[in-house]
Design a protein around this motif. Structure first.
Motif, PDB file in Angstrom:
ATOM      1  N   HIS A   1      -6.837   0.011   8.457  1.00 30.55           N
ATOM      2  CA  HIS A   1      -6.051   0.284   9.662  1.00 30.55           C
ATOM      3  C   HIS A   1      -4.300  -0.006   9.133  1.00 30.55           C
ATOM      4  O   HIS A   1      -3.658   0.600   9.610  1.00 30.55           O
ATOM      5  CB  HIS A   1      -5.993  -1.202  10.577  1.00 30.55           C
ATOM      6  N   VAL A   2      -4.503  -0.788   8.125  1.00 31.35           N
ATOM      7  CA  VAL A   2      -2.999  -0.876   7.317  1.00 31.35           C
ATOM      8  C   VAL A   2      -2.592   0.498   6.797  1.00 31.35           C
ATOM      9  O   VAL A   2      -1.394   1.030   6.963  1.00 31.35           O
ATOM     10  CB  VAL A   2      -3.076  -1.876   6.226  1.00 31.35           C
TER      11      VAL A   2
ATOM     12  N   LEU B   1       0.343   6.605   7.029  1.00 27.82           N
ATOM     13  CA  LEU B   1       0.251   7.854   7.107  1.00 27.82           C
ATOM     14  C   LEU B   1       0.196   8.194   8.824  1.00 27.82           C
ATOM     15  O   LEU B   1      -0.846   8.384   9.208  1.00 27.82           O
ATOM     16  CB  LEU B   1      -1.001   8.352   6.609  1.00 27.82           C
ATOM     17  N   THR B   2       1.222   8.211   9.354  1.00 25.19           N
ATOM     18  CA  THR B   2       1.252   8.671  10.834  1.00 25.19           C
ATOM     19  C   THR B   2       1.777   9.989  11.053  1.00 25.19           C
ATOM     20  O   THR B   2       1.804  10.585  12.089  1.00 25.19           O
ATOM     21  CB  THR B   2       2.212   7.492  11.618  1.00 25.19           C
ATOM     22  N   LYS B   3       2.522  10.311  10.109  1.00 28.71           N
ATOM     23  CA  LYS B   3       3.269  11.835  10.203  1.00 28.71           C
ATOM     24  C   LYS B   3       2.759  12.820   9.253  1.00 28.71           C
ATOM     25  O   LYS B   3       2.234  12.503   8.105  1.00 28.71           O
ATOM     26  CB  LYS B   3       4.824  11.878  10.204  1.00 28.71           C
ATOM     27  N   PRO B   4       2.844  14.161   9.434  1.00 31.04           N
ATOM     28  CA  PRO B   4       2.500  15.232   8.531  1.00 31.04           C
ATOM     29  C   PRO B   4       3.145  14.933   7.027  1.00 31.04           C
ATOM     30  O   PRO B   4       4.374  14.432   7.006  1.00 31.04           O
ATOM     31  CB  PRO B   4       2.996  16.304   9.041  1.00 31.04           C
TER      32      PRO B   4
ATOM     33  N   ALA C   1       1.123  10.985  -6.499  1.00 32.59           N
ATOM     34  CA  ALA C   1       1.880   9.777  -6.774  1.00 32.59           C
ATOM     35  C   ALA C   1       2.030   9.076  -5.824  1.00 32.59           C
ATOM     36  O   ALA C   1       2.399   7.646  -5.948  1.00 32.59           O
ATOM     37  CB  ALA C   1       3.030  10.120  -7.632  1.00 32.59           C
ATOM     38  N   GLU C   2       2.016   9.425  -4.549  1.00 32.51           N
ATOM     39  CA  GLU C   2       2.345   8.776  -3.314  1.00 32.51           C
ATOM     40  C   GLU C   2       1.231   8.599  -2.236  1.00 32.51           C
ATOM     41  O   GLU C   2       0.030   9.628  -2.449  1.00 32.51           O
ATOM     42  CB  GLU C   2       3.695   9.156  -2.630  1.00 32.51           C
TER      43      GLU C   2
ATOM     44  N   PHE D   1       0.883  -1.298   0.012  1.00 32.14           N
ATOM     45  CA  PHE D   1       0.022   0.076  -0.100  1.00 32.14           C
ATOM     46  C   PHE D   1       0.695   1.275   0.193  1.00 32.14           C
ATOM     47  O   PHE D   1       0.472   2.294  -0.592  1.00 32.14           O
ATOM     48  CB  PHE D   1      -1.199  -0.002   1.098  1.00 32.14           C
ATOM     49  N   SER D   2       2.074   1.273   0.656  1.00 28.53           N
ATOM     50  CA  SER D   2       2.889   2.329   0.756  1.00 28.53           C
ATOM     51  C   SER D   2       3.410   2.591  -0.572  1.00 28.53           C
ATOM     52  O   SER D   2       4.064   3.703  -0.885  1.00 28.53           O
ATOM     53  CB  SER D   2       4.303   2.236   1.619  1.00 28.53           C
ATOM     54  N   ARG D   3       3.193   1.995  -1.700  1.00 29.05           N
ATOM     55  CA  ARG D   3       3.722   2.273  -3.091  1.00 29.05           C
ATOM     56  C   ARG D   3       2.422   2.713  -3.925  1.00 29.05           C
ATOM     57  O   ARG D   3       2.785   3.124  -5.186  1.00 29.05           O
ATOM     58  CB  ARG D   3       4.430   1.060  -3.813  1.00 29.05           C
TER      59      ARG D   3
END
Length: 609
Positions: free
Chosen positions: A137-138, A143-146, A171-172, A117-119
């Motif tokens: 949840h995943v 996305l935990t930081k600004p 794109a991300e 998912f991060s890609r």
């Protein structure tokens, strides 16, 4: 499209439960039944077929039949296809992956899903977050930081330019909490605003502004400063810079500054301030927000509004922006959209309020501002003898030197000033910096005294009177003359570089702090985004000179900016140096021939055990 993580509390309680015995069976169930899952705002979410492809690629990638080298090659291939919308996945590849999927694979964990998912680009990431609580949840773990994303395009046609910047900033994985777009005068403001709203959704606060130039990195990540002066309209080739931000721990909305169309027209500045305070107090334990990005109409005098805001808001509230724009906005709440038949739009503020109910694992986002000024004072201090409003945009002013009674011979004075610059390589603009002590209401029957520094451009003079742009000067107000100066701009640009370097050193030192009280740090302060508001009138001899103080200190941090004719910058007295000595008791919020730098930093929370 509506962005999923903003609605994560609405994930349905009941989910379709696949077979618990086999990881392969679970994945097959997801692939075959993904369209049966209950989704948030399903009518606004794109088709979920790409999610099936994601899982097929996932299974293919983690098949035990492949060597590590083959998996690495497939990982690169998968990332490339995710960026391009899977355009390169052929039917043969699909058939091969499906055959491998049917043969059985090892169970895929949440860590593997997070890797995949991060890609994803933002739209597919948003869709994935809507499929189930597990997927949501995943995605939340990613996305935990600004996060701050920006892009610039100089494509000659508006649809192509908008598509290019959207493709880059999305794109991300990111969930937009706000968006700002600045365009050249060639592009249509309403159409740009419409195209962005259609993609980002109607609940993302959005400000679209027409500017005198833009700053940002293009699709090749090359930093560009594109200035459009008033005389360059015919040569404007088009351009747009887009910024989107994800800021957990903050609540963001666009709040309009309105003016009634009734006669006499009345600026609703008190309502504007009340709306800002009410929005902030609803989420925070304070009525003053952490930061405000403000856009003012080029035909409106923003000086009295800013002086009122400076008095009403806490010193820690940072205000930056462009006082010379043309803009449209979209609020997260329909109630903030005004009736165009009854009101005019004088300005709009993007307000950032701290969320007192944020999760304990969310750190602190801070706003840092510094200034590079481009004007310098000269001559003795004067006092306004009388001031008369000439029209809605200018005033007549007579003055005398402090300690003298005779009125200045304005024509002779201006002639002497002009002759003093005859030998210079540039023709400077002339201003007066007026300290204005005023009383502002702070309650039903109470007032507070506050002095502000306001700059007025000198337009000319006749006999014993100046003509200055703007209104609001009163009898007895002290002022100094100023002129624009490239040498001052260059030296103060170095000062801004040093101020940002101090912030960089603070970030580096905090990241190396030892453990305290047995609580490990999850990382120190980190700058994650930057905005620049720079005067298009500044004389520069080098490319990208305005962005260099920020970019050289934070070369990997996304940066965007706009060229203005009236740069809004308000911070603590230590962060923005005043333009002259008489301003020690007065704060200036609207600058000219200057560059205002805003840096956004994030400090993670201290982990407790």
């Amino acid at each position: 499209m509506q962005w999923a993580l903003q609605c994560e509390s609405k994930i349905p309680e009941k989910e379709i439960k696949p077979n618990q015995d086999s990881g392969v069976t679970n994945l097959l169930f997801l692939v075959e039944n993904v369209d049966s899952f209950t989704c948030i705002n399903r009518h606004t979410i794109p088709q979920l077929i790409p999610l099936q492809i994601i899982f097929i690629l996932l299974l293919y990638l983690y098949s035990p039949t492949h060597t590590d080298k083959e998996k690495e090659q497939m990982e690169k291939k998968m990332t490339m296809n995710m960026r391009s919308g899977f355009s390169e996945v052929t039917e043969d590849v699909m058939e091969n992956m499906t055959r491998n999927m049917r043969s059985g694979f090892s169970e895929v964990t949440e860590d593997v899903m997070e890797n995949i998912f991060s890609r994803l680009p933002a739209p597919a990431f948003s869709s994935a977050a809507c499929v189930s609580k597990c997927w949501n949840h995943v995605c939340g773990r990613i996305l935990t930081k600004p996060k701050f994303a920006s892009a610039l395009s100089q494509k000659p046609t508006l649809p192509d330019a908008v598509k290019e910047v959207l493709d880059k900033v999305l794109a991300e994985p990111i969930v937009p909490h706000f968006a700002i777009a600045c365009i050249s005068k060639k592009f249509s403001l309403p159409l740009t605003h419409q195209l962005l709203t259609e993609t980002l959704g109607s609940r993302v606060p959005l400000i679209t502004n027409t500017a005198n130039g833009i700053i940002g990195a293009d699709v090749t990540n090359e930093l560009q400063e594109v200035t459009r002066k008033a005389s360059d309209d015919d040569e404007d080739s088009g351009g747009i810079v887009l910024v989107i931000g994800f800021v957990p721990g903050l609540k963001v909305d666009a709040i309009p500054l309105l003016r009634t169309k009734t006669v006499p027209e009345m600026c609703l500045d008190e309502k504007f301030l009340r709306d800002i305070k009410d929005f902030t107090a609803f989420f925070s334990d304070s009525a003053s927000p952490a930061g405000i990005i403000l856009f003012g109409d080029r035909d409106i005098d923003m000086r009295p509004i800013l002086a009122r805001m400076d008095c009403a808001l806490d010193e820690e509230t940072v205000i930056v922006g462009d006082a010379s724009g043309r803009f449209l906005y979209r609020s997260a709440y329909d109630s903030r959209h005004y009736d165009g038949d009854s009101y005019l739009l004088d300005g709009v503020a993007l307000v950032f309020a701290r969320d007192m109910h944020k999760s304990q694992d969310i750190g602190e986002t801070q706003f840092h501002v510094t200034l590079s000024t481009g004007i310098t004072p000269f001559g003795p201090q004067h006092h306004a003898f009388w001031a008369l409003q000439k029209d809605t945009a200018s005033s007549w002013l007579s003055a005398r030197v402090q300690g003298r009674y005779e009125i200045l011979d304005t024509e002779s004075l201006l002639a002497d000033i002009n002759s003093a610059f005859d030998d210079e390589d540039f023709s400077p603009d002339l201003y007066i910096g007026v300290v204005q002590p005023r009383h502002y209401p702070c309650g039903p029957e109470s007032f507070i005294s506050r002095a502000s520094l306001a700059f007025y451009k000198v337009l000319g003079g006749q006999r014993d009177s100046f003509i200055v742009n703007g209104v609001g000067i009163e009898f007895g107000d002290p002022f100094l003359f100023y002129h624009s100066d490239p040498d001052t701009a260059s030296s103060s640009c170095s000062d801004a570089y040093r101020n940002l370097a101090i912030l960089k050193e603070e970030s580096n030192s905090q990241s190396c702090l030892p453990l305290r009280n047995g609580a490990p740090s999850s990382g120190g302060k980190k700058v994650f985004g930057g905005l620049i508001f720079s005067s298009y009138l500044r004389e520069t001899s080098h490319p990208n000179v305005e962005s260099s103080p920020f970019h050289e200190n934070f070369p990997e941090v996304p940066l965007a900016g706009v060229f203005c004719n009236g740069e809004i910058g308000r911070g603590s007295s230590s962060s923005i140096s005043q333009e002259d000595d008489i301003a020690n008791s007065a704060r200036c919020c609207l600058h000219y021939h200057s560059t205002v730098y805003l840096a956004l930093s994030y400090t993670p929370p201290t982990l407790e055990y």
